[in-house]
Design a protein around this motif. Structure first.
Motif, PDB file in Angstrom:
ATOM      1  N   LEU A 278       0.849  -1.176   0.000  1.00  0.00           N
ATOM      2  CA  LEU A 278       0.000   0.000   0.000  1.00  0.00           C
ATOM      3  C   LEU A 278       0.891   1.236   0.000  1.00  0.00           C
ATOM      4  CD1 LEU A 278      -2.550  -1.147   2.704  1.00  0.00           C
ATOM      5  CD2 LEU A 278      -3.046  -0.836   0.274  1.00  0.00           C
ATOM      6  N   VAL A 279       0.493   2.231  -0.767  1.00  0.00           N
ATOM      7  CA  VAL A 279       1.273   3.455  -0.853  1.00  0.00           C
ATOM      8  C   VAL A 279       0.407   4.611  -0.364  1.00  0.00           C
ATOM      9  CG1 VAL A 279       2.540   5.016  -2.353  1.00  0.00           C
ATOM     10  CG2 VAL A 279       2.580   2.550  -2.795  1.00  0.00           C
ATOM     11  N   GLU A 280       0.880   5.267   0.689  1.00  0.00           N
ATOM     12  CA  GLU A 280       0.170   6.429   1.236  1.00  0.00           C
ATOM     13  C   GLU A 280       0.810   7.719   0.727  1.00  0.00           C
ATOM     14  OE1 GLU A 280       0.457   3.380   4.740  1.00  0.00           O
ATOM     15  OE2 GLU A 280       1.834   4.237   3.272  1.00  0.00           O
ATOM     16  N   SER A 281      -0.031   8.720   0.502  1.00  0.00           N
ATOM     17  CA  SER A 281       0.471  10.030   0.089  1.00  0.00           C
ATOM     18  C   SER A 281      -0.548  11.105   0.443  1.00  0.00           C
ATOM     19  CB  SER A 281       0.754  10.049  -1.421  1.00  0.00           C
ATOM     20  OG  SER A 281      -0.444   9.852  -2.150  1.00  0.00           O
TER      21      SER A 281
ATOM     22  N   CYS B 190      -4.540   6.268  -0.293  1.00  0.00           N
ATOM     23  CA  CYS B 190      -4.000   4.928  -0.023  1.00  0.00           C
ATOM     24  C   CYS B 190      -4.256   4.102  -1.281  1.00  0.00           C
ATOM     25  CB  CYS B 190      -4.700   4.321   1.179  1.00  0.00           C
ATOM     26  SG  CYS B 190      -4.286   2.593   1.503  1.00  0.00           S
ATOM     27  N   VAL B 191      -3.198   3.731  -1.956  1.00  0.00           N
ATOM     28  CA  VAL B 191      -3.316   3.025  -3.236  1.00  0.00           C
ATOM     29  C   VAL B 191      -2.701   1.638  -3.141  1.00  0.00           C
ATOM     30  CG1 VAL B 191      -2.685   3.075  -5.672  1.00  0.00           C
ATOM     31  CG2 VAL B 191      -3.260   5.203  -4.501  1.00  0.00           C
ATOM     32  N   GLY B 192      -3.396   0.663  -3.676  1.00  0.00           N
ATOM     33  CA  GLY B 192      -2.850  -0.683  -3.760  1.00  0.00           C
ATOM     34  C   GLY B 192      -1.996  -0.790  -5.004  1.00  0.00           C
ATOM     35  N   SER B 193      -0.693  -0.979  -4.836  1.00  0.00           N
ATOM     36  CA  SER B 193       0.202  -0.930  -5.984  1.00  0.00           C
ATOM     37  C   SER B 193       0.270  -2.249  -6.738  1.00  0.00           C
ATOM     38  CB  SER B 193       1.610  -0.522  -5.542  1.00  0.00           C
ATOM     39  OG  SER B 193       2.178  -1.519  -4.723  1.00  0.00           O
ATOM     40  N   ASP B 194      -0.029  -3.352  -6.074  1.00  0.00           N
ATOM     41  CA  ASP B 194       0.131  -4.635  -6.755  1.00  0.00           C
ATOM     42  C   ASP B 194      -1.024  -5.594  -6.475  1.00  0.00           C
ATOM     43  OD1 ASP B 194       2.709  -5.815  -4.414  1.00  0.00           O
ATOM     44  OD2 ASP B 194       0.681  -5.050  -4.127  1.00  0.00           O
ATOM     45  N   PHE B 195      -2.149  -5.059  -5.955  1.00  0.00           N
ATOM     46  CA  PHE B 195      -3.312  -5.892  -5.730  1.00  0.00           C
ATOM     47  C   PHE B 195      -4.557  -5.008  -5.701  1.00  0.00           C
ATOM     48  CE2 PHE B 195      -4.569  -5.048  -1.279  1.00  0.00           C
ATOM     49  CZ  PHE B 195      -3.521  -4.225  -0.892  1.00  0.00           C
ATOM     50  N   SER B 196      -5.711  -5.620  -5.889  1.00  0.00           N
ATOM     51  CA  SER B 196      -6.967  -4.883  -5.859  1.00  0.00           C
ATOM     52  C   SER B 196      -7.441  -4.728  -4.418  1.00  0.00           C
ATOM     53  CB  SER B 196      -8.033  -5.605  -6.668  1.00  0.00           C
ATOM     54  OG  SER B 196      -9.294  -5.004  -6.473  1.00  0.00           O
ATOM     55  N   LEU B 197      -7.872  -3.519  -4.079  1.00  0.00           N
ATOM     56  CA  LEU B 197      -8.387  -3.248  -2.734  1.00  0.00           C
ATOM     57  C   LEU B 197      -9.834  -3.689  -2.555  1.00  0.00           C
ATOM     58  CD1 LEU B 197      -7.009   0.364  -2.040  1.00  0.00           C
ATOM     59  CD2 LEU B 197      -5.876  -1.833  -1.715  1.00  0.00           C
ATOM     60  N   ASP B 198     -10.494  -4.086  -3.639  1.00  0.00           N
ATOM     61  CA  ASP B 198     -11.943  -4.292  -3.625  1.00  0.00           C
ATOM     62  C   ASP B 198     -12.418  -5.258  -2.544  1.00  0.00           C
ATOM     63  OD1 ASP B 198     -12.737  -4.031  -7.216  1.00  0.00           O
ATOM     64  OD2 ASP B 198     -11.970  -2.598  -5.743  1.00  0.00           O
ATOM     65  N   SER B 199     -11.687  -6.315  -2.287  1.00  0.00           N
ATOM     66  CA  SER B 199     -12.154  -7.347  -1.361  1.00  0.00           C
ATOM     67  C   SER B 199     -11.601  -7.183   0.051  1.00  0.00           C
ATOM     68  CB  SER B 199     -11.794  -8.736  -1.895  1.00  0.00           C
ATOM     69  OG  SER B 199     -10.386  -8.878  -1.973  1.00  0.00           O
ATOM     70  N   TYR B 200     -10.987  -6.044   0.326  1.00  0.00           N
ATOM     71  CA  TYR B 200     -10.395  -5.797   1.635  1.00  0.00           C
ATOM     72  C   TYR B 200     -11.089  -4.656   2.357  1.00  0.00           C
ATOM     73  CZ  TYR B 200      -6.415  -8.647   0.181  1.00  0.00           C
ATOM     74  OH  TYR B 200      -5.612  -9.690  -0.231  1.00  0.00           O
ATOM     75  N   LYS B 201     -11.223  -4.813   3.672  1.00  0.00           N
ATOM     76  CA  LYS B 201     -11.511  -3.632   4.486  1.00  0.00           C
ATOM     77  C   LYS B 201     -10.238  -2.787   4.482  1.00  0.00           C
ATOM     78  CE  LYS B 201     -12.881  -6.148   8.065  1.00  0.00           C
ATOM     79  NZ  LYS B 201     -13.223  -7.393   7.405  1.00  0.00           N
ATOM     80  N   ILE B 202     -10.399  -1.481   4.398  1.00  0.00           N
ATOM     81  CA  ILE B 202      -9.263  -0.569   4.404  1.00  0.00           C
ATOM     82  C   ILE B 202      -9.411   0.383   5.580  1.00  0.00           C
ATOM     83  CG2 ILE B 202      -7.949   1.180   3.146  1.00  0.00           C
ATOM     84  CD1 ILE B 202      -7.844  -1.563   1.837  1.00  0.00           C
TER      85      ILE B 202
END
Length: 126
Positions: A4-7, A22-34
């Motif tokens: 995850l990359v924060e900025s 908060c960006v997922g650089s190598d996976f999809s965030l769709d199925s995760y609580k963030i």
């Protein structure tokens, strides 16, 4: 390893506004609580806001409720933290985390993660 990359952090005056990403650089965030967490050096981390994966249920800590808003954008594969009416006590390192373990966003946010060596700095000062 999920990356995850924060900025978006920076220095603002009290009453100011920031938008953290908060960006997922190598996976999809769709199925995760963030969740967004914050930590002042030398102190325990604090859960700020969390969002579910299924129905966008959200949780806000009492300290930020009414001032911050968590937003999931599936097109951007990102979760944003819109921070308005910033106060000096919001000064901290902010980091995000992805989770599939906790059953609810309340559980996720009340079991904060450590932001050591990552995240984005938010400084609110006059």
């Amino acid at each position: 390893q999920l990356t995850l990359v924060e900025s978006g952090g920076g220095a603002v005056r009290p009453g100011g506004t920031l938008r953290l990403s908060c960006v997922g650089s190598d996976f999809s965030l769709d199925s995760y609580k963030i969740g967004w967490f914050r930590q002042v050096p030398g102190k325990e981390p604090e859960g700020v806001s969390c969002i579910s994966s299924e129905d966008s249920t959200t949780y806000y800590s009492d300290a930020v409720s009414g001032r911050f808003r968590i937003i999931r954008n599936k097109t951007d594969n990102a979760v944003y933290l819109q921070m308005d009416s910033l106060k000096a006590e919001d000064t901290a390192i902010y980091c995000c985390n992805a989770d599939r373990f906790w059953p609810t966003v309340h559980h996720m946010c009340t079991n904060p993660v450590n932001c050591r060596n990552r995240g984005t700095q938010v400084t609110v000062s006059s």
